[in-house]
Design a protein around this motif. Structure first.
Motif, short mmCIF file in Angstrom:
data_model
loop_
_atom_site.label_atom_id
_atom_site.label_comp_id
_atom_site.label_asym_id
_atom_site.label_seq_id
_atom_site.Cartn_x
_atom_site.Cartn_y
_atom_site.Cartn_z
N LYS A 337 -118.73 68.85 16.63
CA LYS A 337 -117.64 68.56 17.57
C LYS A 337 -117.26 67.10 17.36
O LYS A 337 -118.11 66.21 17.50
CB LYS A 337 -118.11 68.79 19.01
CG LYS A 337 -116.99 68.52 20.00
CD LYS A 337 -117.39 68.92 21.40
CE LYS A 337 -116.30 68.49 22.37
NZ LYS A 337 -116.68 68.73 23.76
N PHE A 354 -109.34 73.17 12.41
CA PHE A 354 -110.37 73.23 13.46
C PHE A 354 -110.69 74.68 13.81
O PHE A 354 -109.82 75.54 13.81
CB PHE A 354 -109.88 72.49 14.71
CG PHE A 354 -110.11 71.00 14.64
CD1 PHE A 354 -111.10 70.40 15.40
CD2 PHE A 354 -109.34 70.20 13.80
CE1 PHE A 354 -111.33 69.04 15.33
CE2 PHE A 354 -109.56 68.83 13.72
CZ PHE A 354 -110.55 68.24 14.48
N GLU A 356 -112.05 75.33 16.80
CA GLU A 356 -111.80 75.39 18.23
C GLU A 356 -111.30 74.01 18.66
O GLU A 356 -111.83 73.00 18.19
CB GLU A 356 -113.14 75.69 18.92
CG GLU A 356 -113.01 76.20 20.31
CD GLU A 356 -114.38 76.66 20.83
OE1 GLU A 356 -114.78 77.77 20.48
OE2 GLU A 356 -115.02 75.87 21.54
N ASP A 358 -110.50 71.38 21.90
CA ASP A 358 -110.67 71.12 23.35
C ASP A 358 -109.51 70.31 23.89
O ASP A 358 -109.10 70.46 25.03
CB ASP A 358 -111.94 70.28 23.60
CG ASP A 358 -113.19 71.09 23.42
OD1 ASP A 358 -113.07 72.31 23.16
OD2 ASP A 358 -114.29 70.51 23.51
N ILE A 370 -109.67 66.67 19.53
CA ILE A 370 -111.11 66.82 19.81
C ILE A 370 -111.43 68.31 19.69
O ILE A 370 -110.77 69.14 20.33
CB ILE A 370 -111.47 66.32 21.22
CG1 ILE A 370 -111.25 64.81 21.31
CG2 ILE A 370 -112.94 66.64 21.55
CD1 ILE A 370 -111.49 64.22 22.69
N GLY A 371 -112.39 68.65 18.87
CA GLY A 371 -112.72 70.06 18.72
C GLY A 371 -113.84 70.27 17.72
O GLY A 371 -114.46 69.31 17.24
N ILE A 372 -114.06 71.53 17.39
CA ILE A 372 -115.16 71.89 16.47
C ILE A 372 -114.60 72.19 15.09
O ILE A 372 -113.61 72.92 14.95
CB ILE A 372 -115.94 73.10 17.03
CG1 ILE A 372 -116.62 72.68 18.34
CG2 ILE A 372 -116.98 73.59 16.02
CD1 ILE A 372 -117.37 73.78 19.05
N VAL A 396 -123.20 71.20 16.41
CA VAL A 396 -123.12 72.49 17.07
C VAL A 396 -124.05 73.44 16.34
O VAL A 396 -124.06 73.48 15.11
CB VAL A 396 -121.66 73.01 16.98
CG1 VAL A 396 -121.53 74.37 17.62
CG2 VAL A 396 -120.70 72.01 17.62
#
Ligand code: HSE
Length: 415
Positions: A337, A354, A356, A358, A370-372, A396
């Motif tokens: 992340k 990405f 995912e 956020d 911002i994400g995974i 993660v």
């Protein structure tokens, strides 16, 4: 146990070399004396009379009375030649050169075994923190799960001074240099290379992995910009340069050096200035935390001194974990992340990479996501997009993430 008498040939008389000289003067109980010091520059003013010095490395390497070489020079390639020759002449060696040890780990280990002579390098990682011997000995039986730490003093000093005392980056770096913390080529510190060399040594003693510098991804602090620094300030976070290695559920090791946001509850939050801090997590003892000064003449000399003392008791690394045959995790199996800063044109394209997201933000000049994302995609972004920079939030668990992600996708399709 009778202490062995050590007659030392010292290479290098810079900040750490002089520190060691002073420290040895104050520890007479240790039967160790410096016979001669080899330096490069004949014209430099020194703190000792000229009869202490030689300018020819063979003056030390060919001296049969010298049974211990302490190598504290700056040049990793020259250090490698010196250390190799010394081991072949069956002289014990103490070095603080992390680049040299990391780059030639296999060969140096083999030389020790072939010539039955020890090479110790506690000072190469985190200066005053006795981390290598701990990883080697203490965690021999307990199952080590991860190590995470601030392992570079200069960058931590720069991050502290710029965040807390309003220093400019250039002034903080100059200050770190003047205090003898930084490498002579400071990009080794600021680019995360020094931290990577240390991490390579740490993972060899922690997990038995011998990897090459090119196998480990490193981002330093030199690309950080106002957007992420302000984000940290607003959220009450600090940015720290973190070296990380963790055993995955699949038995591989995921490892990297990245700047990371840490919050108040994290032990690394209060590791400031030139201090280093290392967290270990293991099956039985759970989390442990080591902290101490990570650079500078005396903290580094103290680790060299400790190795000299260990030699007098015939200590050597046994490298027991090298039989573990661990491997590094693939980049596409590491999910992180992150906060990714990008320029105004590339945001939409980068979002596709990405897994995912956020949060995302865009202003007139720049933006962030911002994400995974996988480490593989992060590397591609760094290579192909200018003006990007990342800061890690957390790693993660990839198995868990993929499972949740897959469930989510299936749910979305079914509905
Ligand atoms: N340049 C290094 C650091 C010196 O700042 O951590 C100690 O290894």
């Amino acid at each position: 146990m009778e202490k062995k008498k050590l007659t030392i040939g010292l290479f290098g008389f810079g900040c750490v070399g002089f520190g060691l000289y002073e420290v040895l003067q104050r520890t007479p109980a240790l039967k160790a004396n410096i016979k001669r010091i080899c330096v490069k520059d004949k014209n430099k003013d020194r703190q000792l009379p000229s009869e202490h010095f030689t300018y020819d490395k063979n003056g030390l390497l060919d001296d049969d009375e010298i049974n211990t070489i302490v190598e504290l020079i700056d040049d990793a390639d020259a250090a490698y030649e010196i250390v190799k020759s010394a081991l072949k002449k069956r002289k014990a060696v103490v070095t603080a050169n992390k680049k040299m040890v990391a780059e030639h780990f296999d060969e140096l280990q083999e030389l020790q075994s072939t010539y039955n002579v020890p090479l110790l390098y506690e000072a190469a990682c985190c200066a005053s923190i006795p981390i290598i011997r701990n990883l080697e000995e203490y965690y021999d039986n307990d199952l080590l799960e991860s190590i995470e730490g601030i392992v570079n003093g200069s960058t931590n000093y720069i991050l502290t001074k710029t965040a807390d005392e309003n220093f400019t980056y250039a002034d903080a770096l100059a200050d770190a240099q003047s205090k003898g913390y930084a490498e002579s080529n400071p990009i080794l510190d600021t680019g995360g290379f020094d931290a990577k060399y240390k991490l390579l040594i740490l993972i060899a003693h922690a997990f038995g992995i011998v990897a090459k510098p090119e196998d480990i991804y490193n981002i330093g602090i030199n690309k950080l910009d106002e957007l992420e620094l302000n984000y940290a300030r607003e959220k009450g976070l600090k940015i720290k340069l973190v070296a990380y290695a963790e055993k995955t559920n699949e038995g591989t090791i995921k490892t990297f050096v990245l700047p990371k946001f840490v919050n108040k509850t994290d032990k690394l939050f209060s590791v400031d200035d030139v201090f280093n801090g290392v967290k270990t997590k293991s099956f039985f003892s759970d989390t442990q935390f080591f902290v101490g000064k990570g650079a500078g003449a005396y903290p580094t000399a103290s680790a060299v001194l400790s190795d000299i003392s260990a030699l007098s008791y015939n200590y050597r690394y046994e490298y027991k974990k090298l039989n573990n045959k661990e491997t590094l995790a693939q980049d596409d199996s590491i999910f992180l992340k992150v906060f990714l800063r990008h320029d105004i044109t590339s945001g939409i394209e980068l979002k596709q990479k990405f897994e995912e997201i956020d949060e995302s933000y865009l202003n007139q000049k720049t933006g962030f996501i911002i994400g995974i994302i996988s480490l593989k995609c992060l590397k591609e972004i760094e290579e192909n997009y200018e003006n990007t920079s990342f800061v890690l939030f957390e790693t993660v668990d990839s198995k868990l993430f993929l499972k949740l992600y897959k469930n989510k996708k299936e749910y979305a399709i079914d509905n």
